[in-house]
Design a protein around this motif. Structure first.
Motif, PDB file in Angstrom:
ATOM      1  N   TRP A  42       9.475   0.197  -3.827  1.00  0.00           N
ATOM      2  CA  TRP A  42       8.275  -0.332  -4.480  1.00  0.00           C
ATOM      3  C   TRP A  42       7.398  -1.101  -3.517  1.00  0.00           C
ATOM      4  O   TRP A  42       7.892  -1.738  -2.592  1.00  0.00           O
ATOM      5  CB  TRP A  42       8.685  -1.271  -5.627  1.00  0.00           C
ATOM      6  N   LEU A  44       4.166  -3.920  -3.912  1.00  0.00           N
ATOM      7  CA  LEU A  44       3.268  -4.738  -4.718  1.00  0.00           C
ATOM      8  C   LEU A  44       2.138  -5.199  -3.809  1.00  0.00           C
ATOM      9  O   LEU A  44       2.378  -5.854  -2.794  1.00  0.00           O
ATOM     10  CB  LEU A  44       4.010  -5.949  -5.294  1.00  0.00           C
ATOM     11  N   LEU A  59       1.537  -2.590  -8.685  1.00  0.00           N
ATOM     12  CA  LEU A  59       2.914  -2.217  -8.339  1.00  0.00           C
ATOM     13  C   LEU A  59       3.003  -0.711  -8.356  1.00  0.00           C
ATOM     14  O   LEU A  59       2.656  -0.076  -9.361  1.00  0.00           O
ATOM     15  CB  LEU A  59       3.895  -2.814  -9.362  1.00  0.00           C
ATOM     16  N   SER A  82       8.951  -5.792 -13.148  1.00  0.00           N
ATOM     17  CA  SER A  82       7.818  -6.150 -14.006  1.00  0.00           C
ATOM     18  C   SER A  82       8.107  -7.405 -14.807  1.00  0.00           C
ATOM     19  O   SER A  82       7.258  -8.294 -14.926  1.00  0.00           O
ATOM     20  CB  SER A  82       7.498  -5.002 -14.968  1.00  0.00           C
ATOM     21  N   LEU A  85       8.005 -10.352 -12.467  1.00  0.00           N
ATOM     22  CA  LEU A  85       6.655 -10.613 -11.981  1.00  0.00           C
ATOM     23  C   LEU A  85       5.819 -11.313 -13.048  1.00  0.00           C
ATOM     24  O   LEU A  85       5.124 -12.296 -12.757  1.00  0.00           O
ATOM     25  CB  LEU A  85       6.005  -9.291 -11.555  1.00  0.00           C
TER      26      LEU A  85
END
Ligand SMILES: [Zn+2]
Length: 144
Positions: A42, A44, A59, A82, A85
């Motif tokens: 991932w 971000l 993201l 998620s 975050l």
């Protein structure tokens, strides 16, 4: 030793997975300086969002895939990242809350936006270093 931004960029661009329609605007437009946090799967990054937002974060997966096409591992990771975050941002004094949104069905990477309006009486942007370091407490690397 954490990867350098240049190494990350080279890995993204060098990914061997098939791009949508032979081209991938996301791979072409990833700017290492905008990466807030990343791990093996991932990225971000931040964007210059509308003026009423304290932050606009994107993201996305490193691999070329789409919403609805994540394998169980990536889907599980997405849920955890998620959730963390949103919790991190909503506990910061700069942000009122976080909207989580996906736009653009034909982009090459699974991607979700996190938009946080300013907290009442605040015009300070979200401290991305705080977001990055708190997210990295669970893994991955803070870049902001
Ligand atoms: Zn791509």
């Amino acid at each position: 030793m954490p990867e350098s931004a240049e190494d990350v960029w080279a890995r993204i661009v060098g990914a061997s997975r098939r791009a949508v329609d032979g081209e991938c605007p996301e791979c072409a437009s990833v700017t290492p300086e905008r990466i807030v946090w990343e791990d093996d799967s991932w990225i971000l990054s931040y964007s210059d969002g509308p003026a009423e937002l304290s932050t606009a974060l994107l993201l996305q997966t490193r691999e070329h895939t789409r919403v609805g096409q994540l394998d169980d591992d990536l889907a599980t990771q997405f849920g955890r990242i998620s959730n963390r975050l949103v919790r991190i941002i909503e506990n910061l004094p700069e942000a009122e809350y976080v909207d989580v949104s996906r736009y653009g069905a034909h982009r090459g990477h699974f991607h979700v936006w996190f938009f946080a309006p300013y907290a009442q009486d605040s015009k300070d942007p979200v401290d991305l270093h705080t977001v990055a370091t708190k997210l990295a407490n669970w893994g991955g690397n803070a870049r902001a």
